[in-house]
Write a protein that holds these residues in place. Sequence first.
Motif, PDB file in Angstrom:
ATOM      1  N   GLY A 230       5.781  -5.409  -0.002  1.00 16.91           N
ATOM      2  CA  GLY A 230       5.154  -5.284  -1.324  1.00 16.91           C
ATOM      3  C   GLY A 230       5.444  -3.981  -2.048  1.00 16.91           C
ATOM      4  O   GLY A 230       5.475  -3.954  -3.280  1.00 16.91           O
ATOM      5  N   ALA A 231       5.664  -2.874  -1.310  1.00 18.69           N
ATOM      6  CA  ALA A 231       5.808  -1.576  -1.970  1.00 18.69           C
ATOM      7  C   ALA A 231       7.240  -1.279  -2.424  1.00 18.69           C
ATOM      8  O   ALA A 231       7.458  -0.304  -3.151  1.00 18.69           O
ATOM      9  CB  ALA A 231       5.314  -0.470  -1.030  1.00 18.69           C
TER      10      ALA A 231
ATOM     11  N   THR B 176      -3.904 -10.968   6.159  1.00 18.00           N
ATOM     12  CA  THR B 176      -4.929 -11.130   5.122  1.00 18.00           C
ATOM     13  C   THR B 176      -4.794 -12.431   4.342  1.00 18.00           C
ATOM     14  O   THR B 176      -5.714 -12.819   3.645  1.00 18.00           O
ATOM     15  CB  THR B 176      -4.875  -9.953   4.114  1.00 18.00           C
ATOM     16  OG1 THR B 176      -3.538  -9.875   3.598  1.00 18.00           O
ATOM     17  CG2 THR B 176      -5.224  -8.641   4.780  1.00 18.00           C
TER      18      THR B 176
ATOM     19  N   GLY C  50       1.874   1.516   2.511  1.00 13.65           N
ATOM     20  CA  GLY C  50       1.352   1.175   1.179  1.00 13.65           C
ATOM     21  C   GLY C  50      -0.155   1.408   1.086  1.00 13.65           C
ATOM     22  O   GLY C  50      -0.690   1.588  -0.014  1.00 13.65           O
ATOM     23  N   ALA C  51      -0.815   1.442   2.233  1.00 16.93           N
ATOM     24  CA  ALA C  51      -2.266   1.653   2.232  1.00 16.93           C
ATOM     25  C   ALA C  51      -2.646   2.998   1.635  1.00 16.93           C
ATOM     26  O   ALA C  51      -3.756   3.171   1.125  1.00 16.93           O
ATOM     27  CB  ALA C  51      -2.815   1.536   3.653  1.00 16.93           C
TER      28      ALA C  51
ATOM     29  N   ALA D 195       0.947  -0.294  -9.025  1.00 15.76           N
ATOM     30  CA  ALA D 195       2.199  -0.016  -9.737  1.00 15.76           C
ATOM     31  C   ALA D 195       2.115   1.295 -10.517  1.00 15.76           C
ATOM     32  O   ALA D 195       3.133   1.957 -10.751  1.00 15.76           O
ATOM     33  CB  ALA D 195       2.526  -1.163 -10.671  1.00 15.76           C
TER      34      ALA D 195
ATOM     35  N   TYR E 252       7.811  -2.379   3.952  1.00 17.35           N
ATOM     36  CA  TYR E 252       6.803  -1.465   3.397  1.00 17.35           C
ATOM     37  C   TYR E 252       5.632  -2.290   2.858  1.00 17.35           C
ATOM     38  O   TYR E 252       5.627  -2.701   1.706  1.00 17.35           O
ATOM     39  CB  TYR E 252       7.397  -0.630   2.250  1.00 17.35           C
ATOM     40  CG  TYR E 252       8.566   0.241   2.640  1.00 17.35           C
ATOM     41  CD1 TYR E 252       9.832  -0.303   2.857  1.00 17.35           C
ATOM     42  CD2 TYR E 252       8.421   1.620   2.786  1.00 17.35           C
ATOM     43  CE1 TYR E 252      10.906   0.490   3.223  1.00 17.35           C
ATOM     44  CE2 TYR E 252       9.501   2.423   3.142  1.00 17.35           C
ATOM     45  CZ  TYR E 252      10.732   1.853   3.367  1.00 17.35           C
ATOM     46  OH  TYR E 252      11.805   2.639   3.725  1.00 17.35           O
ATOM     47  N   GLY E 253       4.680  -2.579   3.737  1.00 15.93           N
ATOM     48  CA  GLY E 253       3.463  -3.276   3.308  1.00 15.93           C
ATOM     49  C   GLY E 253       2.292  -2.330   3.471  1.00 15.93           C
ATOM     50  O   GLY E 253       2.421  -1.132   3.177  1.00 15.93           O
ATOM     51  N   THR E 254       1.173  -2.837   3.951  1.00 16.84           N
ATOM     52  CA  THR E 254       0.004  -1.991   4.228  1.00 16.84           C
ATOM     53  C   THR E 254       0.432  -0.861   5.166  1.00 16.84           C
ATOM     54  O   THR E 254       0.162   0.311   4.928  1.00 16.84           O
ATOM     55  CB  THR E 254      -1.089  -2.843   4.912  1.00 16.84           C
ATOM     56  OG1 THR E 254      -1.273  -4.008   4.126  1.00 16.84           O
ATOM     57  CG2 THR E 254      -2.371  -2.079   5.050  1.00 16.84           C
TER      58      THR E 254
ATOM     59  N   VAL F  60      -1.416   4.161  -0.998  1.00 15.87           N
ATOM     60  CA  VAL F  60      -1.488   3.889  -2.434  1.00 15.87           C
ATOM     61  C   VAL F  60      -2.837   3.210  -2.752  1.00 15.87           C
ATOM     62  O   VAL F  60      -3.493   3.530  -3.747  1.00 15.87           O
ATOM     63  CB  VAL F  60      -0.293   3.011  -2.878  1.00 15.87           C
ATOM     64  CG1 VAL F  60      -0.377   2.664  -4.355  1.00 15.87           C
ATOM     65  CG2 VAL F  60       1.026   3.712  -2.558  1.00 15.87           C
ATOM     66  N   GLN F  61      -3.250   2.315  -1.865  1.00 16.44           N
ATOM     67  CA  GLN F  61      -4.568   1.689  -2.034  1.00 16.44           C
ATOM     68  C   GLN F  61      -5.667   2.749  -2.018  1.00 16.44           C
ATOM     69  O   GLN F  61      -6.611   2.702  -2.799  1.00 16.44           O
ATOM     70  CB  GLN F  61      -4.846   0.683  -0.905  1.00 16.44           C
ATOM     71  CG  GLN F  61      -4.025  -0.592  -1.024  1.00 16.44           C
ATOM     72  CD  GLN F  61      -4.043  -1.402   0.275  1.00 16.44           C
ATOM     73  OE1 GLN F  61      -4.261  -0.869   1.363  1.00 16.44           O
ATOM     74  NE2 GLN F  61      -3.820  -2.693   0.151  1.00 16.44           N
TER      75      GLN F  61
END
Length: 498
Positions: free
Chosen positions: A410-411, A17, A309-310, A326, A264-266, A312-313
């Motif tokens: 990111g997570a 991205t 992490g997606a 967060a 731990y990303g998307t 969470v999105q």
Amino acid sequence: MGIKEEKYILAMDQGTTSSRAIIFDHKGRSMASAQKEFKQYYPKPGWIEHDPQEIWYTQVSVAAEAIAKMGISESALAAIGITNQRETTILWDKQTGKPVYNAIVWQDRRTSNYCDTLKERGIQQKVREKTGLVIDAYFSATKIKWILDNVEGVRERAEAGHILFGTVDSWLIWKFTNGKKHVTDVTNASRTLLYNINTLEWDMELLEVFDIPESILPEVCSSSEVYGYAESLGHVPIAGVAGDQQAALFGQLCTEKGMVKNTYGTGCFLVMNTGSKPVPSQNNLLSTIAWKIGDRVDYAIEGSVFVGGAVVQWIRDGLHLIKDSAEIERLARTVDDNGGVYFVPALTGLGAPHWDQYARGMMIGLTRGTTAGHIARAALESICFQSLDLIKAMEADTELKPKELRVDGGAVVNNLLIQFQSDIVDFPVVRPETLETTALGVAQLAGLAVGYWESIDELKENWRTETVFESKLASEKQSYLYRKWTKALERCKEWADD
Ligand SMILES: Nc1ncnc2c1ncn2[C@@H]1O[C@H](COP(=O)(O)OP(=O)(O)O)[C@@H](O)[C@H]1O
Ligand SMILES: O=P(O)(O)OC[C@H](O)CO
């Protein structure tokens, strides 16, 4: 100050991205960075494309921005490393330098049906033995074939030797060297479905299966050597290349057999170093090349979770339970445990080791006492349970028990998430000081090639622990939670009709 202290390494991290650039010093500290998002194209359901020119422009501009922010000149750079979203496929014209079609992104599913017909030919086992991969639209081969077959005139021009193929690393090096170098590294080659990870060669039989002319392929190099010079960037040597998950494994200094990292990303990408031999998976994981340095090749075993992490999105943008990512930690801390709620986030099916594209998301165990806090907690726990499924598959495949799990992405700023991960595995979870491990990994590969760092042992001094998370759960409780997770998981499989 010695020469090494005055010089820096520029890492370019070309992701799905955004394009990022980070400058590291000799101690492996991030000194300056810049990042730019670019456009995602969705021409049809299941299709995802990028504009290769935009990939190039954003990458060049973030590099310039990071250099300017730091107030150094290009001559202060000892080397450049390039790490990239893997599998994404670009074909371009050798003469004009123009892409013949958009980049087809790793997530693009347009060749799924073709993959099904290939599987019916009974060549799965052979493909797995040669490449370590499974026949799937994820990898580059069927994307290349699609462009050759569907963009007018391209196959003829390819047969005549006028077309080049590359993953994103290849494309960027070709652009940086003004068309002088058409190369890739072993890690990126190992994600194409065309590269034999045992013989370290493009595989002629597979090229025939996928109907791809050999002339379009880049030369395959190690992950740490001078490939060429960045002509628009002070002629700095480009000296390290690795796919982003392999770069993260190296950035985490998982350089010994059995060492493992999870990003731990998307999604989540769990990768274990398996040493100098590929380990064929019996549990639906992928066997792949970790890196090649000098003559030494390290292999890895890999599994990926589609929705990490997606989830969470989705809780933020779909359910509007939180306003920013967060906040999920605060919401999850309003309850002491999951209250019996399990959330299987199979929002786009399930990845490794289940590979069920018809599974769909599910929450189970809801009662009148269930609160948004329980849902938030169950969502975070689901990221950890999915990662645990991969760890168990990896342990079974390799008969290796990791001593610890090194985490990034990111997570991992979420302490509750990482604490729960350590609660349900049998070893500590370690969060390093530098979370930019992908960029750091490729910076290290580049630095080793030009003598900026002498050895992997020297690099180990640059990897510093920030927090070690130890399990706070009794083993009976661990087993109970995992049993419930597995039960929930089974109920969401093969749900969709389409
Ligand atoms: N505090 C947090 N707790 C849980 N997840 C988070 C938190 N902050 C960010 N995330 C998740 O991390 C992901 C972004 O991580 P990143 O490594 O940038 O992903 P990618 O490289 O895949 O784009 C998003 O899915 C986001 O929801
Ligand atoms: O760009 P990322 O971080 O989403 O990583 C993509 C992976 O390399 C795909 O295999």
